[in-house]
Design an enzyme around this catalytic site. Structure first.
Site, PDB file in Angstrom:
ATOM      1  N   TYR A 117      -0.535   8.404  -4.191  1.00 46.27           N
ATOM      2  CA  TYR A 117      -1.268   7.207  -3.722  1.00 46.27           C
ATOM      3  C   TYR A 117      -0.625   5.890  -4.115  1.00 46.27           C
ATOM      4  CZ  TYR A 117      -3.417   8.144  -8.335  1.00 46.27           C
ATOM      5  OH  TYR A 117      -3.625   8.428  -9.655  1.00 46.27           O
TER       6      TYR A 117
ATOM      7  N   ARG B 139       0.437  -7.235 -14.562  1.00 43.50           N
ATOM      8  CA  ARG B 139       1.397  -6.270 -14.018  1.00 43.50           C
ATOM      9  C   ARG B 139       1.648  -6.550 -12.540  1.00 43.50           C
ATOM     10  NH1 ARG B 139       0.581   0.149 -14.257  1.00 43.50           N
ATOM     11  NH2 ARG B 139      -0.953  -0.389 -12.661  1.00 43.50           N
TER      12      ARG B 139
ATOM     13  N   PHE C 283       1.817   8.298 -19.705  1.00 43.29           N
ATOM     14  CA  PHE C 283       0.533   7.888 -19.145  1.00 43.29           C
ATOM     15  C   PHE C 283      -0.588   8.679 -19.839  1.00 43.29           C
ATOM     16  CE2 PHE C 283      -2.920   7.633 -16.095  1.00 43.29           C
ATOM     17  CZ  PHE C 283      -2.961   6.267 -15.902  1.00 43.29           C
TER      18      PHE C 283
ATOM     19  N   ASP D  59       6.908  13.053 -15.487  1.00 38.65           N
ATOM     20  CA  ASP D  59       5.899  12.441 -14.620  1.00 38.65           C
ATOM     21  C   ASP D  59       6.601  11.306 -13.877  1.00 38.65           C
ATOM     22  OD1 ASP D  59       3.921  10.942 -13.448  1.00 38.65           O
ATOM     23  OD2 ASP D  59       2.519  11.099 -15.121  1.00 38.65           O
TER      24      ASP D  59
HETATM   25  C1  LIG Z   1       2.271   7.839 -14.689  1.00 39.94           C
HETATM   26  C2  LIG Z   1       0.939   8.272 -14.186  1.00 39.94           C
HETATM   27  N1  LIG Z   1       0.586   9.568 -14.251  1.00 39.94           N
HETATM   28  C3  LIG Z   1      -0.614   9.997 -13.795  1.00 39.94           C
HETATM   29  C4  LIG Z   1      -1.521   9.108 -13.238  1.00 39.94           C
HETATM   30  C5  LIG Z   1      -2.865   9.553 -12.749  1.00 39.94           C
HETATM   31  O1  LIG Z   1      -2.916  10.861 -12.378  1.00 39.94           O
HETATM   32  P1  LIG Z   1      -4.074  11.471 -11.479  1.00 39.94           P
HETATM   33  O2  LIG Z   1      -3.535  11.581 -10.089  1.00 39.94           O
HETATM   34  O3  LIG Z   1      -4.371  12.774 -12.069  1.00 39.94           O
HETATM   35  O4  LIG Z   1      -5.253  10.537 -11.538  1.00 39.94           O
HETATM   36  C6  LIG Z   1      -1.185   7.756 -13.142  1.00 39.94           C
HETATM   37  C7  LIG Z   1      -2.149   6.809 -12.559  1.00 39.94           C
HETATM   38  O5  LIG Z   1      -1.992   5.632 -12.509  1.00 39.94           O
HETATM   39  C8  LIG Z   1       0.056   7.327 -13.630  1.00 39.94           C
HETATM   40  O6  LIG Z   1       0.402   6.051 -13.571  1.00 39.94           O
END
Ligand SMILES: Cc1ncc(COP(=O)(O)O)c(C=O)c1O
Length: 419
Positions: free
Chosen positions: A229, A378, A132, A204
């Site tokens: 979220y 998506r 990401f 992640d």
């Molecule tokens: C795989 C992934 N990592 C990180 C994030 C976003 O991170 P943050 O909570 O810092 O906005 C997303 C947001 O869609 C995501 O899909």
């Protein structure tokens, strides 16, 4: 779901599947607008039915009445660990190995920096181009701070990751589920490969946690971050989480050494001393409104059979791919996600050259997915509330959009800042 022999997939088959779905009753735990088909829980989960009352009682009985005493009286101070303990079973982790804090971006920064700064550390942070983007950006910022000591970010194309696990790599990071295609990395195999090369890997799990069961302990995973979220239903901007295997927690120091991660914050010492265990990864005062909302969101998982969650996630994706193949191919729609459910997260992406306006036209019909550049429609499947008939109806609506060319209406071409 397979089609009846020699036949097409029918709506009645989807309805029958809903009738026998062991997770069907969990949908009642959510407040979903009547008539809306919501296939975007991989971006933002809906509120649970208990959310409104919980937030009201937080306002009335905690913040509103007990004010600052609530930190002790209502356990606000311990919410980060309490949430961690609720998230842990979804990850296959111990309750003391997970904590809720900050955003995914910040949590990743903390772990990467802690690992990169270890004495004798090599200089390269290894990442894959499908990670990401925030993960790549945070790594870029981190190596920028440490450039003088030889830190460097190396981003490799998908497929080259294992070959890049060389002696110069200090730490690696991978996003388990590709947010574009839904392709899922084999967590166990890649963790073993990295550990074999003595390279810590930070996963992640934003598109994994709550979408399908994880087995971090059994798979030898040492470090991970994830999102509150999406599938965890914590509300917009909910705190993220960190996981660190128990035996490694004391060896890491967070670079964002704020007072909430101090061993004894209310002694107000001049020097930082990290707390034992996962609390050392806290930085500043947690956002209690968001933490409470995440706690309430996580209640939707109480009593869920995680094997059933996995099976339904796979079946919903298979259904969408099967129907798209049957009903949408003639309109230039192609699958962008793996056909084999074991290689997919809880998401299916379809390609169409007019992806953005097509998705806007579909949303106008009450079917919510999202669009990702350059041409991806998506669809996320949160198994606790998405029904098989929703998938069937979503494909039918998409077909109608394309048959009637509704996406050609000029209003669907205006780009919103969030796609
Ligand atoms: C795989 C992934 N990592 C990180 C994030 C976003 O991170 P943050 O909570 O810092 O906005 C997303 C947001 O869609 C995501 O899909």
């Amino acid at each position: 779901m397979s089609a009846p022999p020699g036949g097409r997939l029918r709506r009645e088959d989807a309805l029958e599947r809903d009738r026998t779905d062991p997770l069907a009753s969990f949908r009642d735990r959510f407040e979903l607008p009547e008539g809306l088909i919501y296939l975007d829980g991989n971006s933002l989960g809906p509120p649970s039915v208990g959310m409104r009352a919980r937030i009201e009682s937080l306002l009335a009985d905690e913040w509103g009445r007990d004010l600052v005493a609530s930190w002790n009286r209502h356990g606000w101070f311990r919410l980060p660990e309490r949430l961690g303990a609720r998230i842990a079973p979804l990850l296959g982790a111990g309750e003391d190995e997970v904590i809720a804090a900050d955003s995914v971006s910040l949590n990743l920064f903390k772990l990467l920096a802690a690992l990169l700064r270890r004495p004798g550390s090599r200089g390269v942070v290894l990442a894959e181009a499908t990670n990401f983007p925030t993960d790549l950006y945070m790594a870029e910022g981190l190596v920028g701070l440490l450039r003088e000591s030889g830190a460097e970010l190396r981003i490799v194309p998908p497929g080259d990751f294992e070959a890049a696990l060389g002696p110069e790599v200090a730490v690696a990071t991978l996003t388990q589920v590709d947010f574009r295609t839904g392709r899922k990395h084999d967590l166990r195999r890649l963790t073993a490969a990295a550990r074999g090369a003595e390279i810590p890997i930070v996963w992640d799990l934003s598109h994994s946690a709550g979408a399908f069961p994880l087995h971090l302990n059994d798979d030898g995973v040492e470090f991970a971050v994830g999102c509150g979220y999406k599938y965890l239903n914590g509300g917009p901007g909910a705190p993220g989480f960190l996981y660190v295997a128990r035996h490694l927690q004391q060896s890491l120091d967070s670079p964002l050494s704020g007072w909430m991660g101090h061993r004894s914050p209310f002694e107000f010492e001049t020097r930082y001393r990290p707390a034992d265990g996962m609390r050392r990864f806290l930085s500043g005062t947690p956002g209690i409104l968001s933490m409470v909302a995440l706690e309430e969101g996580l209640r939707t998982f109480e009593g869920v059979d995680l094997a059933a969650l996995q099976a339904k996630s796979e079946a919903l994706g298979d259904l969408l791919l099967g129907l798209a193949g049957e009903r949408l191919g003639e309109f230039g729609v192609e699958a962008a996600s793996p056909r084999d459910a074991r290689e997919r997260g809880s998401q299916v992406s379809l390609r169409h050259p007019d992806g953005y306006p097509v998705m806007q036209a579909l949303i106008a019909r009450g079917v919510v997915g999202d669009f990702r550049e350059p041409d991806l429609l998506r669809f996320g499947f949160a198994p606790l509330y998405v029904r098989y008939a929703d998938v069937w109806d979503a494909v039918e609506s998409l077909r109608e959009v394309l048959v009637r060319e509704e996406h050609r209406e000029p209003r669907f071409r205006d780009r919103n800042p969030v796609t």
